[in-house]
Design a protein around this motif. Structure first.
Motif: not given
Length: 280
Positions: A138, A142, A169, A213
């Motif tokens: 990430y 995150h 991501q 997300c």
């Protein structure tokens, strides 16, 4: 394709219907022209798409391509994960994307694994070096991490547990990726970290995904997309330019490859790969 050429890969989700499977097969056939390293297939937490994931993986494998099933630990038991690993191994699958996953709505039990590093450790303990294990990264941190430092430590634990490489991501700010890679390098971790790429085709959907997300949609991109309103053609043309520029920045900077989140559609990812001159 030479060993020095950055690889590409594509992600699918398991279709729910025979019609969906036919569409996925058509998409895979189109994307295969780009000579991807593999196709990954998502997996619902707690095994909610377990059977469909295996079915999709085997369908990809039958076509002669490499398939990499996702494996989610939240809501899963060791017995369940052991059974899945044995099934994949029996079918000759050698590549897994190991994730923590999200707890499905209405499911109250986290399961026997709390974090992805525990899942990676379990896979290694059960199967040794049979699987090439990818984990998630990430660059923008995150969304549930209490601090950037905590998030980086979580990633380091996954690598030390036995991960071979990572897929990020999706993001639209390349500086976030380069900073993440540099931070890992300073920590002594030199595994390949593949940028996750999300083509832009639908502003409303993308904004919802990004808010959920924790992926930042840059203000200038968000405002430009909003300004197009219902002009789908302009949204897609602008989105293609933005993502193509991102991909070129990453590849020219030395990224080891690109992983495309296709949403089971070939067109947008295929167009990007063709403009990037894949296969090379």
């Amino acid at each position: 394709m030479s060993s020095s050429t950055p690889i590409i890969s594509f992600e699918f989700f398991p279709p729910k219907t025979a019609e969906g499977m036919a569409k996925l097969q058509a998409a895979q056939q189109q994307l295969s022209a780009c000579q991807p390293k593999f196709f990954s297939v998502t997996f619902g937490a707690g095994g909610s798409t377990q059977d469909r994931t295996l079915e999709t993986v085997l369908e990809i494998q039958r076509s002669g391509a490499e398939a990499a099933p996702h494996l989610s630990c939240v809501g899963s038991s060791k017995a369940n994960i052991r059974q899945i690993l044995q099934a994949y191994k029996s079918h000759g699958i050698r590549h897994i994307v190991a994730l923590r996953g999200d707890l499905p709505s209405g499911m109250g039990e986290i399961g026997e694994f709390r974090y992805a590093n525990e899942l990676v450790e379990f896979i290694r303990a059960e199967t040794g070096d049979w699987f090439n294990i990818e984990v998630a990264a990430y660059p923008e941190y995150h969304p549930q991490a209490r601090s950037p430092q905590e998030d980086l430590q979580n990633f380091i634990r996954k690598v030390k547990a036995g991960a071979n490489s990572a897929i990020t991501q999706y993001f639209y700010n390349p500086d976030a990726y380069w900073h993440f890679v540099d931070t890992m390098s300073r920590a002594g971790l030199h595994l390949p970290i593949y940028p996750g790429i999300m083509p832009i085709t639908n502003f409303t959907q993308l904004a919802r995904f990004s808010d959920t997300c924790g992926a930042e949609l840059p203000r200038w991109v968000r405002l430009k997309l909003q300004a197009y309103g219902d002009d789908v053609a302009s949204i897609r043309a602008f989105g293609q330019d933005v993502v193509l520029g991102l991909c070129r920045n990453l590849l020219e900077g030395g990224a080891p490859g690109l992983h495309f989140y296709t949403l089971n559609q070939a067109g947008p990812s295929l167009a990007l790969c063709q403009q990037l001159n894949y296969p090379q």
